[in-house]
Design a protein around this motif. Sequence first.
Motif, PDB file in Angstrom:
ATOM      1  N   LYS A 215       7.306  -5.465  -9.033  1.00  0.00           N
ATOM      2  CA  LYS A 215       7.495  -6.239  -7.809  1.00  0.00           C
ATOM      3  C   LYS A 215       8.513  -7.348  -8.041  1.00  0.00           C
ATOM      4  O   LYS A 215       8.421  -8.100  -9.010  1.00  0.00           O
ATOM      5  CB  LYS A 215       6.159  -6.822  -7.344  1.00  0.00           C
ATOM      6  CG  LYS A 215       6.214  -7.437  -5.956  1.00  0.00           C
ATOM      7  CD  LYS A 215       4.826  -7.608  -5.363  1.00  0.00           C
ATOM      8  CE  LYS A 215       4.083  -8.753  -6.011  1.00  0.00           C
ATOM      9  NZ  LYS A 215       2.840  -9.082  -5.288  1.00  0.00           N
TER      10      LYS A 215
ATOM     11  N   TYR B 116       2.460   1.548  -3.606  1.00  0.00           N
ATOM     12  CA  TYR B 116       1.590   2.016  -4.680  1.00  0.00           C
ATOM     13  C   TYR B 116       1.061   3.427  -4.430  1.00  0.00           C
ATOM     14  O   TYR B 116       0.660   4.123  -5.361  1.00  0.00           O
ATOM     15  CB  TYR B 116       0.434   1.038  -4.881  1.00  0.00           C
ATOM     16  CG  TYR B 116       0.907  -0.272  -5.462  1.00  0.00           C
ATOM     17  CD1 TYR B 116       1.559  -0.316  -6.697  1.00  0.00           C
ATOM     18  CD2 TYR B 116       0.753  -1.467  -4.778  1.00  0.00           C
ATOM     19  CE1 TYR B 116       2.013  -1.511  -7.228  1.00  0.00           C
ATOM     20  CE2 TYR B 116       1.212  -2.669  -5.300  1.00  0.00           C
ATOM     21  CZ  TYR B 116       1.840  -2.678  -6.532  1.00  0.00           C
ATOM     22  OH  TYR B 116       2.309  -3.859  -7.043  1.00  0.00           O
TER      23      TYR B 116
ATOM     24  N   ASP C 127       4.011   3.081 -10.476  1.00  0.00           N
ATOM     25  CA  ASP C 127       3.799   1.757 -11.068  1.00  0.00           C
ATOM     26  C   ASP C 127       5.017   0.849 -10.851  1.00  0.00           C
ATOM     27  O   ASP C 127       5.661   0.398 -11.804  1.00  0.00           O
ATOM     28  CB  ASP C 127       3.511   1.890 -12.568  1.00  0.00           C
ATOM     29  CG  ASP C 127       3.020   0.566 -13.176  1.00  0.00           C
ATOM     30  OD1 ASP C 127       2.493  -0.268 -12.413  1.00  0.00           O
ATOM     31  OD2 ASP C 127       3.174   0.377 -14.395  1.00  0.00           O
TER      32      ASP C 127
ATOM     33  N   GLU D  33       0.843  -1.202   0.000  1.00  0.00           N
ATOM     34  CA  GLU D  33       0.000   0.000   0.000  1.00  0.00           C
ATOM     35  C   GLU D  33       0.878   1.252   0.000  1.00  0.00           C
ATOM     36  O   GLU D  33       0.607   2.211  -0.734  1.00  0.00           O
ATOM     37  CB  GLU D  33      -0.903  -0.007   1.240  1.00  0.00           C
ATOM     38  CG  GLU D  33      -1.879   1.151   1.289  1.00  0.00           C
ATOM     39  CD  GLU D  33      -2.758   1.096   2.525  1.00  0.00           C
ATOM     40  OE1 GLU D  33      -2.201   1.118   3.644  1.00  0.00           O
ATOM     41  OE2 GLU D  33      -3.983   1.002   2.389  1.00  0.00           O
TER      42      GLU D  33
END
Length: 429
Positions: free
Chosen positions: A218, A210, A215, A207
């Motif tokens: 990961k 982002y 963008d 959280e």
Amino acid sequence: MQPSHLSDTRFADLDLHPTLLAGLDRLGFTHCTPIQAAALPRALAGHDLAGQAQTGTGKSAAFLLATMQRLLTVPRKPEDDAKQPRAFMLAPTRELAVQIHKDAMAIGADTGLRMTVCYGGAGYETQRASIEAGVDILIGTPGRLIDYYKQHTYTLKQIEVLVLDEADRMFDLGFIADIRYLIRKMPPPAQRKNYLFSATLSHRVLELAYEHMNDPQKIEIEPEQVTADRVRQAMVHVANDEKMPLLVGLLRQHQSERSLVFINTKREAEDVERGLRANGFEASVLSGDVSQGTRLRLLEDFKAGKLPVLVATDVAARGLHIPGVDLVINYDLPQDPEDYVHRIGRTARAGASGDAISLCCETWVYSLPDIEKYIGMRIPSLEGGHDLIVEDYIAPPREPRRHRGGGPGGRRGGARRGGGGGGRPRGRR
């Protein structure tokens, strides 16, 4: 064939600035670790990163190389103030901030980039003067950096790269509000590069990623890929009053050059230190209450082999690169399973192997099922472990307890377990 902790990706095959390659070559680094091999190509291609990796896997070098590459290949804007920082690196602890700065100075020795580290507990005026003299990469802990920011020692308007290291630990230590305060003073996410690294990419960490990143891609390197296969884990079930005699027996048997003994509370750590000294071991305590100058001196003595046994609370469990630790003893089992992985990760670093032995006592044994579930294996019992309980243990004279206020220190029975919702006991370790 490369060592198991390295990948087939060579630094020389990446499009790195010549001064960075020179620094890596001087340090003897030729091949990337798995996290570096996964992160660097993406970062060099311009992507933000949200990476999961344990300490000791080379993630600091990954974000340092990506940051320095950006600063070396994209010049400052003519209208910008040449003294203001372009890169901002946040770490949860003083030790980790110092380690990042040390790595940065080594890798970037030929770059001409100016780097400063800031942390509480030492060098207030010296650190401020270093920032005021001009800095390209500013590294530090949130509290001290906010202090200087509010005094207008520096501005965040020219930040081109943001690094958050050990993001999950930032939550644990209550720094997230401070981090969001600092981030809001920077250019928006799309106008900077953002690199977040964490031991776990939990919902709250993602959280944060982002919310304040552009963008991010990961990257996940699982814990068992980087530590467990090289750490010989074992445990001994032991009564509380047998823990010290067993600890002395373990240290005598292993004759380790560098042993880390982890304790859950500062008060217990001091008792263990006295017990070890009474039985002929040179040992010192590293905890949150030790002054910064003393902490750095202890770490340097430990790294140099002058201090064979370091008794530590979890302030030492993350972000410290201490070569040559061949024995980790969990005198107390940690309440949080993740802390177990970080503790044993102090050994078996950079491809070496090591031993991690846990004493499962009456007080902390309840943590064992959660730890074994988290690491996905049963910790084997140490063969002949009880035979190591020494009969000639010398108990040190007890020192009077100093009342520190706020209730008795080191409370155990009433502490809640760590886990969802931030149930970990608060208070200084």
